[in-house]
Design a protein around this motif. Structure first.
Motif, PDB file in Angstrom:
ATOM      1  N   ALA A   1       0.737  -1.271  -0.031  1.00 55.66           N
ATOM      2  CA  ALA A   1       0.098   0.149  -0.027  1.00 55.66           C
ATOM      3  C   ALA A   1       0.795   1.089   0.074  1.00 55.66           C
ATOM      4  O   ALA A   1       2.080   1.188   0.162  1.00 55.66           O
ATOM      5  CB  ALA A   1      -0.937  -0.020   1.137  1.00 55.66           C
ATOM      6  N   PHE A   2       0.184   2.380  -0.312  1.00 51.15           N
ATOM      7  CA  PHE A   2       1.134   3.642  -0.205  1.00 51.15           C
ATOM      8  C   PHE A   2       1.229   3.973   1.106  1.00 51.15           C
ATOM      9  O   PHE A   2       0.180   3.613   2.059  1.00 51.15           O
ATOM     10  CB  PHE A   2      -0.071   4.821  -1.015  1.00 51.15           C
ATOM     11  CG  PHE A   2       0.516   5.049  -2.541  1.00 51.15           C
ATOM     12  CD1 PHE A   2       1.391   5.622  -2.806  1.00 51.15           C
ATOM     13  CD2 PHE A   2      -0.344   4.011  -3.031  1.00 51.15           C
ATOM     14  CE1 PHE A   2       1.603   5.832  -4.343  1.00 51.15           C
ATOM     15  CE2 PHE A   2      -0.118   4.210  -4.664  1.00 51.15           C
ATOM     16  CZ  PHE A   2       0.748   5.160  -5.138  1.00 51.15           C
ATOM     17  N   ALA A   3       2.447   4.444   1.583  1.00 50.46           N
ATOM     18  CA  ALA A   3       2.738   4.722   2.879  1.00 50.46           C
ATOM     19  C   ALA A   3       2.087   6.176   3.334  1.00 50.46           C
ATOM     20  O   ALA A   3       2.005   6.637   4.488  1.00 50.46           O
ATOM     21  CB  ALA A   3       4.100   4.809   3.235  1.00 50.46           C
ATOM     22  N   ASP A   4       2.080   6.867   2.451  1.00 53.61           N
ATOM     23  CA  ASP A   4       2.096   8.447   2.732  1.00 53.61           C
ATOM     24  C   ASP A   4       0.700   9.056   1.796  1.00 53.61           C
ATOM     25  O   ASP A   4       0.469  10.253   1.990  1.00 53.61           O
ATOM     26  CB  ASP A   4       3.303   9.257   2.069  1.00 53.61           C
ATOM     27  CG  ASP A   4       3.460   9.234   0.644  1.00 53.61           C
ATOM     28  OD1 ASP A   4       2.592   8.493  -0.001  1.00 53.61           O
ATOM     29  OD2 ASP A   4       4.244  10.150   0.024  1.00 53.61           O
ATOM     30  N   THR A   5      -0.265   8.065   1.404  1.00 57.43           N
ATOM     31  CA  THR A   5      -1.344   8.688   0.807  1.00 57.43           C
ATOM     32  C   THR A   5      -2.592   7.755   1.253  1.00 57.43           C
ATOM     33  O   THR A   5      -2.422   6.483   1.115  1.00 57.43           O
ATOM     34  CB  THR A   5      -1.525   8.578  -0.883  1.00 57.43           C
ATOM     35  OG1 THR A   5      -0.056   9.016  -1.068  1.00 57.43           O
ATOM     36  CG2 THR A   5      -2.507   9.117  -1.446  1.00 57.43           C
ATOM     37  N   ALA A   6      -3.601   8.477   1.740  1.00 55.58           N
ATOM     38  CA  ALA A   6      -4.943   8.025   2.254  1.00 55.58           C
ATOM     39  C   ALA A   6      -5.522   7.097   0.926  1.00 55.58           C
ATOM     40  O   ALA A   6      -5.317   7.519   0.037  1.00 55.58           O
ATOM     41  CB  ALA A   6      -5.810   8.974   2.728  1.00 55.58           C
ATOM     42  N   PRO A   7      -6.176   5.977   1.429  1.00 56.71           N
ATOM     43  CA  PRO A   7      -6.691   5.122   0.461  1.00 56.71           C
ATOM     44  C   PRO A   7      -7.630   6.001  -0.463  1.00 56.71           C
ATOM     45  O   PRO A   7      -7.508   5.392  -1.770  1.00 56.71           O
ATOM     46  CB  PRO A   7      -7.479   3.897   1.064  1.00 56.71           C
ATOM     47  CG  PRO A   7      -6.776   4.011   2.692  1.00 56.71           C
ATOM     48  CD  PRO A   7      -6.370   5.523   2.813  1.00 56.71           C
ATOM     49  N   ASP A   8      -8.270   6.702  -0.363  1.00 53.07           N
ATOM     50  CA  ASP A   8      -9.287   7.500  -1.166  1.00 53.07           C
ATOM     51  C   ASP A   8      -8.855   8.607  -1.871  1.00 53.07           C
ATOM     52  O   ASP A   8      -9.463   9.112  -2.467  1.00 53.07           O
ATOM     53  CB  ASP A   8     -10.558   7.780  -0.581  1.00 53.07           C
ATOM     54  CG  ASP A   8     -11.430   6.540  -0.136  1.00 53.07           C
ATOM     55  OD1 ASP A   8     -11.429   5.571  -0.819  1.00 53.07           O
ATOM     56  OD2 ASP A   8     -12.097   6.472   0.993  1.00 53.07           O
ATOM     57  N   ALA A   9      -7.547   8.969  -1.354  1.00 50.57           N
ATOM     58  CA  ALA A   9      -6.889  10.085  -1.882  1.00 50.57           C
ATOM     59  C   ALA A   9      -5.942   9.612  -3.085  1.00 50.57           C
ATOM     60  O   ALA A   9      -6.057   8.451  -3.522  1.00 50.57           O
ATOM     61  CB  ALA A   9      -5.833  11.068  -0.830  1.00 50.57           C
ATOM     62  N   PHE A  10      -5.636  10.659  -3.932  1.00 50.58           N
ATOM     63  CA  PHE A  10      -4.989  10.793  -5.195  1.00 50.58           C
ATOM     64  C   PHE A  10      -3.458  11.026  -5.020  1.00 50.58           C
ATOM     65  O   PHE A  10      -2.907  11.895  -4.691  1.00 50.58           O
ATOM     66  CB  PHE A  10      -5.523  11.539  -6.186  1.00 50.58           C
ATOM     67  CG  PHE A  10      -7.033  11.163  -6.559  1.00 50.58           C
ATOM     68  CD1 PHE A  10      -7.373   9.870  -7.505  1.00 50.58           C
ATOM     69  CD2 PHE A  10      -7.979  11.817  -5.774  1.00 50.58           C
ATOM     70  CE1 PHE A  10      -8.749   9.817  -7.512  1.00 50.58           C
ATOM     71  CE2 PHE A  10      -9.057  11.552  -5.957  1.00 50.58           C
ATOM     72  CZ  PHE A  10      -9.651  10.354  -6.899  1.00 50.58           C
ATOM     73  N   ALA A  11      -2.449   9.956  -5.161  1.00 54.59           N
ATOM     74  CA  ALA A  11      -0.927  10.327  -4.908  1.00 54.59           C
ATOM     75  C   ALA A  11      -0.520  11.070  -6.084  1.00 54.59           C
ATOM     76  O   ALA A  11      -0.872  11.078  -7.122  1.00 54.59           O
ATOM     77  CB  ALA A  11      -0.456   8.994  -5.163  1.00 54.59           C
ATOM     78  N   THR A  12       0.525  12.273  -5.576  1.00 52.94           N
ATOM     79  CA  THR A  12       1.262  12.974  -6.215  1.00 52.94           C
ATOM     80  C   THR A  12       2.097  12.261  -7.007  1.00 52.94           C
ATOM     81  O   THR A  12       2.709  11.081  -6.778  1.00 52.94           O
ATOM     82  CB  THR A  12       2.059  13.886  -5.333  1.00 52.94           C
ATOM     83  OG1 THR A  12       3.098  13.416  -4.563  1.00 52.94           O
ATOM     84  CG2 THR A  12       0.935  14.718  -4.338  1.00 52.94           C
ATOM     85  N   LYS A  13       2.570  12.888  -8.048  1.00 49.75           N
ATOM     86  CA  LYS A  13       3.762  12.302  -8.780  1.00 49.75           C
ATOM     87  C   LYS A  13       4.946  11.828  -8.080  1.00 49.75           C
ATOM     88  O   LYS A  13       5.639  10.662  -8.236  1.00 49.75           O
ATOM     89  CB  LYS A  13       4.128  12.976 -10.257  1.00 49.75           C
ATOM     90  CG  LYS A  13       4.967  14.165  -9.807  1.00 49.75           C
ATOM     91  CD  LYS A  13       5.336  14.793 -11.159  1.00 49.75           C
ATOM     92  CE  LYS A  13       6.451  15.696 -10.978  1.00 49.75           C
ATOM     93  NZ  LYS A  13       7.191  16.275 -12.259  1.00 49.75           N
ATOM     94  N   HIS A  14       5.291  12.581  -7.048  1.00 50.75           N
ATOM     95  CA  HIS A  14       6.468  12.350  -6.026  1.00 50.75           C
ATOM     96  C   HIS A  14       6.049  11.241  -5.418  1.00 50.75           C
ATOM     97  O   HIS A  14       7.040  10.389  -5.183  1.00 50.75           O
ATOM     98  CB  HIS A  14       6.803  13.756  -5.373  1.00 50.75           C
ATOM     99  CG  HIS A  14       6.992  14.856  -6.182  1.00 50.75           C
ATOM    100  ND1 HIS A  14       8.066  15.091  -7.039  1.00 50.75           N
ATOM    101  CD2 HIS A  14       6.416  16.046  -6.255  1.00 50.75           C
ATOM    102  CE1 HIS A  14       7.954  15.968  -7.617  1.00 50.75           C
ATOM    103  NE2 HIS A  14       6.893  16.773  -7.017  1.00 50.75           N
ATOM    104  N   SER A  15       4.879  11.023  -4.714  1.00 52.63           N
ATOM    105  CA  SER A  15       4.559   9.986  -3.940  1.00 52.63           C
ATOM    106  C   SER A  15       4.476   8.568  -4.730  1.00 52.63           C
ATOM    107  O   SER A  15       4.996   7.503  -4.354  1.00 52.63           O
ATOM    108  CB  SER A  15       3.075  10.170  -3.297  1.00 52.63           C
ATOM    109  OG  SER A  15       3.223  10.990  -2.413  1.00 52.63           O
ATOM    110  N   VAL A  16       4.341   8.556  -6.037  1.00 51.81           N
ATOM    111  CA  VAL A  16       4.130   7.428  -6.928  1.00 51.81           C
ATOM    112  C   VAL A  16       5.561   6.877  -7.161  1.00 51.81           C
ATOM    113  O   VAL A  16       5.888   5.931  -6.966  1.00 51.81           O
ATOM    114  CB  VAL A  16       3.607   7.878  -8.266  1.00 51.81           C
ATOM    115  CG1 VAL A  16       3.512   6.533  -9.324  1.00 51.81           C
ATOM    116  CG2 VAL A  16       2.032   8.131  -8.023  1.00 51.81           C
ATOM    117  N   ALA A  17       6.664   8.138  -7.412  1.00 56.20           N
ATOM    118  CA  ALA A  17       7.920   7.572  -7.635  1.00 56.20           C
ATOM    119  C   ALA A  17       8.542   6.968  -6.548  1.00 56.20           C
ATOM    120  O   ALA A  17       9.214   6.046  -6.441  1.00 56.20           O
ATOM    121  CB  ALA A  17       8.680   8.824  -8.225  1.00 56.20           C
TER     122      ALA A  17
END
Length: 413
Positions: A66-82
């Motif tokens: 799972a994403f460590a810095d993005t809530a499940p219903d939120a949309f990850a930034t490009k930096h978070s995706v990288a």
């Protein structure tokens, strides 16, 4: 340092390459992942600054992390995706060699397997996985000559409004990239024209569920082939501003001038097809059909989801729809920049094996190429509609890895 030999070489260190590495590792297949720059490089350097994922974090991820810095219903930034892909590579201990450009792959003469020529030496392998994805070579149609005196750029080169010279902007392309860039420019105070072609525009959310959820329960992600005539139709969807439905009438009401598909140029005047009304109407029909399918499903399954009758109401047409612009004097309109959000072409020039059709497209069955030992992963509709998405490429990679494992077992057993 590159090994001299390995079983499988995976070309590309983005979502496709990392998904392959996980499954190859699980199957015990020796392999390396060769990345020309950094892990998830295109998310880092070929996207605009404010980009976020088009799907919520619960959906746009690998099943195993799972994403460590993005809530499940939120949309990850490009930096978070990288960062997500970097963390994933560490989690699975992926054998990634960054800064290693693959220049040529050919079959070994008089032997088995392939010779992989890279910027850091040569490696031999029994299998090659092309995991470079669908976004390889930016496409700019040859409409505007350089003599037009405008700044032209592909959407992959756009970063933010401050990057552009003063003046109005024409954005060509009404998919996710084009609509988000046009909206950002308009919010920054720019005069914006948006060239709209055929498109689908699903609701961002409906009856309390994201459209990704609806496509799942309706079985659309697993569709094996695109609907007739829809293979090349772009999808206008956005996770920007917390996630919102792309509504071209709302964009027009905010000040963006809609025009039809960009057709040609002559003596400072740009011409547009007389298809704007039809393109908007077809997008509306796609939107309404998904709402109806969702309503039918909710009724059939007895789901306690709040009805949204207002979502079915299409607002009245703005002036640019009732009286479409068919030509535009660029100087009079003050347009100084054209941004081409017109997609990408595939580039497999490095893969010099006989597995491409007359149209240059890879010939394969769910990623298994017609040429033994060659595989493709991460391409649209590789095995289903979801194949180019993060979770979809993970599913396809499992299938490809199992095929490679069976091939490995036959060769060593």
């Amino acid at each position: 340092m590159l090994p001299e030999k390995t079983d499988t070489v995976v070309v590309g260190g983005g979502q496709a390459g990392l998904a392959m590495s996980e499954h190859l590792g699980n199957c015990g297949i020796p392999h390396v992942v060769l990345e020309r720059a950094r892990v998830a490089e295109r998310w880092r350097s070929e996207r605009w600054d404010s980009l976020v994922a088009n799907g919520p974090a619960w959906h746009d991820r690998f099943p195993s992390m799972a994403f460590a810095d993005t809530a499940p219903d939120a949309f990850a930034t490009k930096h978070s995706v990288a960062s997500y892909f970097e963390d994933f590579a560490r989690q699975i201990d992926a054998p990634v060699h960054c800064g290693t450009e693959v220049r040529k792959v050919r079959r070994v003469e008089g032997g088995t397997g392939f010779r992989v020529e890279t910027s850091k030496g040569t490696i031999e392998a029994q299998n090659i996985v092309a995991a470079t994805g669908p976004f390889q070579k930016p496409v700019i149609p040859p409409v505007l000559p350089e003599l037009a005196g405008l700044t032209q750029m592909h959407s992959s080169a756009y970063r933010n409004p401050d990057q552009l010279a003063p003046g109005a902007v024409l954005v060509v392309g009404a998919g996710s990239s084009g609509t988000q860039i046009a909206s950002e420019l308009q919010r920054a105070g720019r005069r914006v024209y948006l060239s709209v072609g055929p498109h689908d525009r699903p609701p961002r959310s409906y009856r309390g569920r994201d459209f990704c959820w609806w496509l799942g329960v309706l079985g659309k992600w697993e569709s094996k082939t695109p609907p007739v005539g829809k293979a090349h139709v772009t999808i206008a969807v956005s996770g920007a501003n917390g996630g919102e439905t792309v509504d071209f009438r709302r964009l027009a009401a905010a000040g963006i001038t809609l025009v039809g598909r960009t057709q040609g140029y002559d003596n400072g005047v740009l011409r547009f097809n007389a298809d704007l009304v039809a393109n908007i109407a077809a997008g509306d029909a796609n939107y309404l059909s998904l709402l109806q399918e969702a309503d039918d499903y909710a009724l059939r399954e007895g789901l306690d989801l709040p009805a949204e009758s207002a979502a079915h109401v299409i607002p009245s047409d703005p002036g640019c729809l009732t009286d479409p612009i068919l030509s535009l004097d660029l100087a009079e309109a003050g347009i100084t920049t054209v941004i081409w959000a017109t997609g990408f072409a595939q580039d497999f020039s490095w893969l010099q094996v006989d597995t491409f059709g007359p149209d240059g497209k890879p010939q394969h069955d769910c990623g298994v190429a017609t040429a033994p030992g060659v595989y493709f992963i991460g391409l649209p509709w590789l095995s289903m509609r979801g194949s180019a998405f993060i979770w979809g490429v993970w599913v396809d990679a499992r299938h490809v890895a199992q095929h490679i494992a069976a091939r490995h077992s036959q060769a060593t057993g």
